[in-house]
Design a protein around this motif. Structure first.
Motif, short mmCIF file in Angstrom:
data_model
loop_
_atom_site.label_atom_id
_atom_site.label_comp_id
_atom_site.label_asym_id
_atom_site.label_seq_id
_atom_site.Cartn_x
_atom_site.Cartn_y
_atom_site.Cartn_z
N SER A 101 0.82 -1.20 0.00
CA SER A 101 0.00 0.00 0.00
C SER A 101 0.86 1.27 0.00
N LYS A 102 2.09 1.15 0.46
CA LYS A 102 2.97 2.30 0.51
C LYS A 102 3.72 2.51 -0.81
N ILE A 103 3.78 1.49 -1.64
CA ILE A 103 4.54 1.59 -2.88
C ILE A 103 3.77 2.44 -3.88
N TRP A 104 4.45 3.40 -4.42
CA TRP A 104 3.83 4.33 -5.36
C TRP A 104 3.54 3.63 -6.68
N GLN A 105 2.29 3.77 -7.15
CA GLN A 105 1.87 3.18 -8.43
C GLN A 105 1.31 4.29 -9.32
N PRO A 106 2.10 4.80 -10.27
CA PRO A 106 1.58 5.81 -11.19
C PRO A 106 0.60 5.21 -12.18
N THR A 107 -0.09 6.04 -12.89
CA THR A 107 -1.12 5.59 -13.84
C THR A 107 -0.73 5.98 -15.26
N PRO A 138 13.74 22.18 -11.62
CA PRO A 138 12.76 21.37 -10.89
C PRO A 138 11.33 21.88 -11.02
N ASN A 139 11.11 22.85 -11.89
CA ASN A 139 9.82 23.56 -11.92
C ASN A 139 8.98 23.27 -13.15
N LEU A 140 9.29 22.22 -13.90
CA LEU A 140 8.47 21.88 -15.05
C LEU A 140 7.07 21.43 -14.61
N ASN A 141 6.11 21.63 -15.48
CA ASN A 141 4.74 21.23 -15.18
C ASN A 141 4.54 19.74 -15.50
N VAL A 142 5.20 18.92 -14.73
CA VAL A 142 5.10 17.46 -14.88
C VAL A 142 4.91 16.85 -13.49
N SER A 143 4.46 15.60 -13.48
CA SER A 143 4.18 14.94 -12.20
C SER A 143 5.35 14.13 -11.67
N VAL A 144 6.26 13.73 -12.57
CA VAL A 144 7.35 12.83 -12.19
C VAL A 144 8.67 13.31 -12.78
N TYR A 145 9.72 13.21 -11.99
CA TYR A 145 11.08 13.43 -12.47
C TYR A 145 11.88 12.13 -12.34
N ASP A 146 12.60 11.78 -13.39
CA ASP A 146 13.55 10.67 -13.37
C ASP A 146 14.94 11.29 -13.40
N ILE A 147 15.67 11.19 -12.28
CA ILE A 147 16.96 11.87 -12.15
C ILE A 147 18.02 10.87 -11.69
N ASP A 148 19.27 11.23 -11.89
CA ASP A 148 20.38 10.34 -11.56
C ASP A 148 20.54 10.21 -10.04
N LEU A 149 20.68 8.97 -9.59
CA LEU A 149 20.80 8.70 -8.15
C LEU A 149 22.03 9.36 -7.55
N TRP A 177 5.89 0.31 -13.57
CA TRP A 177 5.89 1.03 -14.84
C TRP A 177 7.02 0.46 -15.70
N THR A 178 7.15 1.00 -16.90
CA THR A 178 8.32 0.71 -17.73
C THR A 178 8.86 2.01 -18.29
N VAL A 179 10.18 2.08 -18.43
CA VAL A 179 10.82 3.16 -19.16
C VAL A 179 11.34 2.56 -20.46
N ASN A 180 10.80 3.06 -21.58
CA ASN A 180 11.20 2.52 -22.88
C ASN A 180 11.87 3.59 -23.72
#
Length: 321
Positions: free
Chosen positions: A80-86, A102-113, A251-254
């Motif tokens: 229940s704690k694991i984030w599941q995007p749609t 960091p201010n783009l109008n998007v819901s998710v950022y994929d950034i380098d660890l 999810w998948t990143v393709n």
């Protein structure tokens, strides 16, 4: 013998009674004693059966208790704690440098660890954005902060067109330990999920004899470790193993499914309510024509962005086209 003579002496006066009455009395006594014995046995047997029945029930109840306890409330809570995007979730991927915008109008950022700090993740969270942290799970990078921890015997052939990277033996416990520590780092920095790259060694000249089964086992391991840390996880490319792995992914990143005409491989994610974070690399980028949009932004259900190959801050959002 003395007891017999005493008994004979005691019963001497009874000899005056009719002899036929003695057998009747004896028979009566025997019957009474037999009845008492039968009743006693019946009661004893009933008690014994009752105890046996009760005794059998107790172990059954004891055996059922662990099964009830194993309904895994802990696992449920983790899930229940694991984030599941749609599907359709908007996103940006920026790996070249520390996050620039960091201010783009998007819901998710994929950034380098490694390139980004916990403060950067907090900044994104403050804007109600989710953060995916990228790392290479299947290659040795000679610039990564933990590169000196890899056993050199676990390093295979170089990655084509990617200087400074070599395939890793993902069956190695050394490699798995390092990747587990990277997942710990993702937790420490506050990442919501992870994007482990280069899990498709089977489709490349890896020099380690890694095959599809190895990839399935390794990605399953990563999924299990991510889940244990309440991290969401996605499959990076590797369409061949998708049927076995998709149930474990959020999810998948393709990359370039339009370019290689393989987008249908990833549609099962959409069907199961999971997004396809999709990247295409038009040669003309950052200049994008209408023809580019028509060609690359076609999978409408995918979360498609157009990027330069170096994955810097520039992005074209197909969702806005």
């Amino acid at each position: 013998m003395a007891a017999t003579s005493t008994a004979d002496a005691d019963f001497e006066p009874a000899k005056t009674s009719p002899k036929r009455s003695s057998p009747q009395r004896i028979t009566l006594v025997i019957c009474i004693l037999a009845s008492i014995t039968i009743i006693a046995l019946a009661i004893g047997l009933g008690i014994g059966l009752n105890r046996r029945h009760t005794s059998n029930n107790v172990p059954d109840q004891a055996e059922e208790t662990p099964a009830t306890n194993q309904t895994s409330p802990t696992l449920t809570n983790r899930s229940s704690k694991i984030w599941q995007p749609t599907p359709g979730t908007t996103w940006q991927i920026e790996l070249q440098d520390p996050l620039a915008n960091p201010n783009l109008n998007v819901s998710v950022y994929d950034i380098d660890l490694f390139n980004n700090t916990a403060a950067t993740v907090s900044t994104l969270h403050a804007q109600n954005k989710k953060v995916i942290c990228y790392f290479s799970a299947g290659s040795y990078e000679n610039w990564s902060p933990d590169h000196d921890r890899f056993d050199k015997n676990m390093i295979g052939n170089p990655l084509k067109d990617w200087p400074g990277e070599w395939w890793l033996d993902t069956n190695s416990e050394n490699v798995k330990e390092i990747m587990s520590d990277r997942l710990d780092l993702a937790v420490q920095k506050g990442c919501d999920g992870v994007d482990p790259d280069n899990v498709d060694a089977y489709d490349n000249d890896n020099g380690l004899n890694l095959n599809v089964s190895d990839a399935v086992a390794y990605v399953s391991f990563l999924a299990m470790e991510a889940r244990a840390r309440n991290l969401s996880i996605g499959l990076k490319n590797a369409g061949t193993i998708l049927p076995q792995i998709e149930p474990l992914m959020q999810w998948t990143v393709n990359e370039q499914c339009v370019e290689y005409n393989e987008c249908e491989l990833f549609e099962s994610f959409i069907e199961h309510g999971k997004p396809v974070f999709h990247i295409e690399y038009p040669e003309s980028a950052p200049s994008i024509s209408k023809q580019d949009v028509d060609k690359y932004c076609n999978p409408k259900a995918f979360s498609t962005v157009l990027k330069k190959m170096n994955l810097d801050a520039w992005v074209y959002q197909c969702a806005e086209s």
